[in-house]
Design an enzyme around this catalytic site. Structure first.
Site, PDB file in Angstrom:
ATOM      1  N   ASP A  79       8.362  -8.717  -0.427  1.00 40.47           N
ATOM      2  CA  ASP A  79       8.171  -9.166   0.955  1.00 40.47           C
ATOM      3  C   ASP A  79       8.675 -10.602   1.117  1.00 40.47           C
ATOM      4  O   ASP A  79       9.586 -11.026   0.400  1.00 40.47           O
ATOM      5  CB  ASP A  79       6.673  -9.036   1.312  1.00 40.47           C
ATOM      6  CG  ASP A  79       6.453  -8.702   2.780  1.00 40.47           C
ATOM      7  OD1 ASP A  79       6.715  -9.585   3.632  1.00 40.47           O
ATOM      8  OD2 ASP A  79       6.040  -7.575   3.080  1.00 40.47           O
ATOM      9  N   HIS A 116       4.142 -12.836   6.732  1.00 41.30           N
ATOM     10  CA  HIS A 116       4.151 -11.374   6.654  1.00 41.30           C
ATOM     11  C   HIS A 116       3.667 -10.887   5.284  1.00 41.30           C
ATOM     12  O   HIS A 116       2.792 -10.006   5.191  1.00 41.30           O
ATOM     13  CB  HIS A 116       5.575 -10.892   6.945  1.00 41.30           C
ATOM     14  CG  HIS A 116       5.742  -9.416   7.058  1.00 41.30           C
ATOM     15  ND1 HIS A 116       6.135  -8.625   6.003  1.00 41.30           N
ATOM     16  CD2 HIS A 116       5.597  -8.588   8.113  1.00 41.30           C
ATOM     17  CE1 HIS A 116       6.220  -7.372   6.418  1.00 41.30           C
ATOM     18  NE2 HIS A 116       5.896  -7.316   7.686  1.00 41.30           N
ATOM     19  N   SER A 304       4.542  -1.902   8.705  1.00 41.48           N
ATOM     20  CA  SER A 304       4.362  -2.891   7.636  1.00 41.48           C
ATOM     21  C   SER A 304       2.923  -2.976   7.171  1.00 41.48           C
ATOM     22  O   SER A 304       2.664  -3.324   6.013  1.00 41.48           O
ATOM     23  CB  SER A 304       4.772  -4.284   8.120  1.00 41.48           C
ATOM     24  OG  SER A 304       6.139  -4.483   8.030  1.00 41.48           O
TER      25      SER A 304
END
Ligand SMILES: [Ca+2]
Ligand SMILES: [Ca+2]
Ligand SMILES: [Ca+2]
Length: 357
Positions: A79, A116, A304
């Site tokens: 990520d 994220h 996600s």
């Protein structure tokens, strides 16, 4: 030659201003808006003094699944990096690698420059304590922070490299005990026109699976709620990948943040419809509260977020001795059929409490 191909991975960031309707299998299709941001009452910046569980954790029965799990496995989060200094991940991130810089170490090369990756890692592994939130596999996983994305996306060569590195683990050797049991990818992009890149990813995925790793990827957030409007995304479409769609809980004309048992399981429009056989399962991905880069918690939505929920439960099953394929079969057998086409939901919503016995 790393940048030769000249395009990027479009990762599944929170949909901050996207207006969307719920999936079209019910008569009335209200439109709702997903808003990125901390939910009211949560400590967004400085951490919180009480721990709250995300609705998704409650809906899938993660606490029961955790209570029936013994052992610890490694989950690689590919990520934007992970905030390895976050208090609710203390001791959890045991290895960091930059697939962009090709360096090892939890340092600025592997820091989360976006938020994220920290959110994704928290869904899997946030500590069960008295602050922030709790991960669906808390206490049974270590996180490998493998940075492959910047906030603007990433490079397909780096991704293929990252998958191999995750599979091998810190010792650089496939088939040893430090290999990542689960490789979790909340990222993707449409490379329909690039079969060579598809094959490069496939070779890396096959390599990881040959070492026993489960490979999990997001279906993607380009869905439209128009039946038959099939979207394409890789690595979601590669063979041997556990591909994950998103769900929310719905009541009174809106997606909700607290599961009381009466809400309806609804797939948001953004969750991709994919070619037959691609989507395997669905998991919570609307209004998900997890860790915020720098401390505290925040809210994001997307496939996600559904992906790490699934990776977490695969990890629990593998901690109990299941192989990657056995874990997927178990997830599918116990999934809750929400009534959507399998091209959207796969086998349905994962049910951790049913899967982990
Ligand atoms: Ca916690
Ligand atoms: Ca190894
Ligand atoms: Ca699949």
């Amino acid at each position: 030659m790393k940048k030769l191909l000249g395009f990027t991975i479009i990762f599944m960031f929170a949909l901050s201003t996207v207006s969307l309707a719920i999936a079209a299998n019910i008569d009335v299709i209200p439109r709702v808006e997903l808003l990125k941001g901390k939910p009211p009452g949560k400590g967004g910046g400085g951490g919180s003094t009480t721990q709250t569980a995300d609705w998704g954790y409650v809906r899938i029965g993660a606490a029961e699944a955790r209570s029936r799990t013994t052992g610890v496995v490694q989950v690689a989060v590919l990520d934007t990096g992970v905030d390895f200094n976050h208090p609710d991940l203390a001791g959890v991130v045991t290895w960091c690698y930059s697939a962009i810089k090709r360096t090892t170490g939890c340092d600025r090369n592997t820091a989360d420059d976006d938020g994220h990756g920290t959110h994704v890692a928290g869904i899997i592994a946030a500590l069960d304590n008295s602050q922030d939130t709790v991960g669906a596999a808390a206490g049974h996983v270590e996180i490998y922070n493998i940075k492959v994305l910047s906030k603007r996306g990433g490079d397909w060569n780096d991704l293929a490299h990252a998958i191999r590195v995750a599979a091998e683990g810190p010792d650089g050797v496939l088939g040893t005990s430090d290999d990542a049991e689960v490789i979790s990818m909340s990222l993707g992009g449409d490379i329909s026109s690039f079969p060579d890149i598809q094959q490069m990813l496939q070779d890396a995925i096959d390599y990881a699976r040959s070492g026993g790793s489960a490979v999990v990827a997001a279906a993607g957030n380009e869905g439209t709620c128009q039946a038959g409007d099939v979207q394409h995304s890789w690595p979601a479409e590669n063979n041997g990948v556990i591909t994950v769609g998103a769900t929310g809980i719905y009541a009174n004309g809106a997606f909700q943040r607290e599961y009381t048992g009466t809400e309806q399981d609804v797939m948001p429009c953004f969750s991709n419809e994919m070619p037959p056989g691609v989507v395997d399962v669905s998991a919570p991905g609307v209004y998900i509260t997890s860790l915020k880069k720098g401390g505290g918690v925040t809210e994001m939505s997307g496939t996600s977020m559904a992906t790490p929920y699934t990776s977490a439960i695969v990890a629990l099953l593998m901690a109990n001795g299941f192989s990657a394929d056995q874990a997927l079969n178990r997830l599918k057998q116990t999934a809750i059929d929400m009534g959507y086409p399998s091209t959207l939901q796969g086998a349905g919503l994962i049910d951790a409490a049913a899967a982990v016995q």
